[in-house]
Motif scaffolding. Structure first.
Motif, mmCIF file in Angstrom:
data_model
loop_
_atom_site.group_PDB
_atom_site.id
_atom_site.type_symbol
_atom_site.label_atom_id
_atom_site.label_comp_id
_atom_site.label_asym_id
_atom_site.label_seq_id
_atom_site.Cartn_x
_atom_site.Cartn_y
_atom_site.Cartn_z
ATOM 1 N N GLU A 137 11.002 -12.859 55.729
ATOM 2 C CA GLU A 137 12.113 -13.685 55.262
ATOM 3 C C GLU A 137 12.535 -14.640 56.374
ATOM 4 O OE1 GLU A 137 13.696 -13.802 52.312
ATOM 5 O OE2 GLU A 137 12.303 -12.331 51.485
ATOM 6 N N PRO A 138 12.819 -15.900 56.024
ATOM 7 C CA PRO A 138 13.308 -16.824 57.063
ATOM 8 C C PRO A 138 14.732 -16.480 57.471
ATOM 9 C CG PRO A 138 13.291 -17.897 54.930
ATOM 10 C CD PRO A 138 12.644 -16.547 54.740
ATOM 11 N N LEU A 139 15.071 -16.793 58.699
ATOM 12 C CA LEU A 139 16.417 -16.537 59.192
ATOM 13 C C LEU A 139 17.383 -17.545 58.601
ATOM 14 C CD1 LEU A 139 15.749 -15.945 62.978
ATOM 15 C CD2 LEU A 139 16.345 -14.230 61.270
ATOM 16 N N ASP A 140 18.614 -17.108 58.346
ATOM 17 C CA ASP A 140 19.664 -18.040 57.949
ATOM 18 C C ASP A 140 20.023 -18.887 59.147
ATOM 19 O OD1 ASP A 140 19.713 -17.051 55.400
ATOM 20 O OD2 ASP A 140 21.323 -15.616 55.828
ATOM 21 N N GLU A 141 20.611 -20.046 58.881
ATOM 22 C CA GLU A 141 20.981 -20.941 59.999
ATOM 23 C C GLU A 141 22.032 -20.295 60.896
ATOM 24 O OE1 GLU A 141 21.978 -24.881 58.821
ATOM 25 O OE2 GLU A 141 20.228 -25.046 57.529
ATOM 26 N N GLU A 142 22.968 -19.549 60.326
ATOM 27 C CA GLU A 142 23.991 -18.916 61.136
ATOM 28 C C GLU A 142 23.400 -17.849 62.042
ATOM 29 O OE1 GLU A 142 25.541 -17.782 57.660
ATOM 30 O OE2 GLU A 142 26.308 -19.770 57.191
ATOM 31 N N SER A 176 20.301 -17.730 63.231
ATOM 32 C CA SER A 176 19.440 -18.302 64.261
ATOM 33 C C SER A 176 20.283 -18.931 65.383
ATOM 34 C CB SER A 176 18.492 -19.328 63.670
ATOM 35 O OG SER A 176 19.213 -20.419 63.113
ATOM 36 N N GLU A 177 21.493 -19.399 65.066
ATOM 37 C CA GLU A 177 22.349 -19.998 66.102
ATOM 38 C C GLU A 177 22.922 -18.929 67.029
ATOM 39 O OE1 GLU A 177 25.292 -22.217 64.009
ATOM 40 O OE2 GLU A 177 23.861 -23.761 63.374
ATOM 41 N N THR A 178 23.124 -17.723 66.534
ATOM 42 C CA THR A 178 23.710 -16.672 67.369
ATOM 43 C C THR A 178 22.662 -16.004 68.260
ATOM 44 O OG1 THR A 178 23.424 -15.036 65.626
ATOM 45 C CG2 THR A 178 25.538 -16.195 65.715
ATOM 46 N N ARG A 179 21.406 -16.208 67.999
ATOM 47 C CA ARG A 179 20.363 -15.553 68.812
ATOM 48 C C ARG A 179 19.983 -16.352 69.994
ATOM 49 N NH1 ARG A 179 16.484 -11.957 65.123
ATOM 50 N NH2 ARG A 179 18.124 -11.042 63.924
#
Length: 53
Positions: A43-48, A50-53
């Motif tokens: 599953e692709p990561l949500d934008e939120e 991916s920003e926290t990682r």
């Protein structure tokens, strides 16, 4: 041509022919032919996330 040359030629041409037939049958069968080598669904990561990682 010597006997060794004939043997070498038949082995080489035979190997390439078998490899070609194998590859063509794999392509024509499609991806659903063997299910045991199927990779898991990613599953692709949500934008939120991916920003926290």
């Amino acid at each position: 041509m010597t006997t060794g040359g004939w043997i070498n030629m038949f082995l080489s041409v035979g190997f390439v022919t078998v490899l070609f037939v194998y590859c063509v049958t794999r392509v024509l069968r499609g991806p659903g032919a063997k299910q045991e080598h199927e990779l898991g669904h990613v599953e692709p990561l949500d934008e939120e996330e991916s920003e926290t990682r």
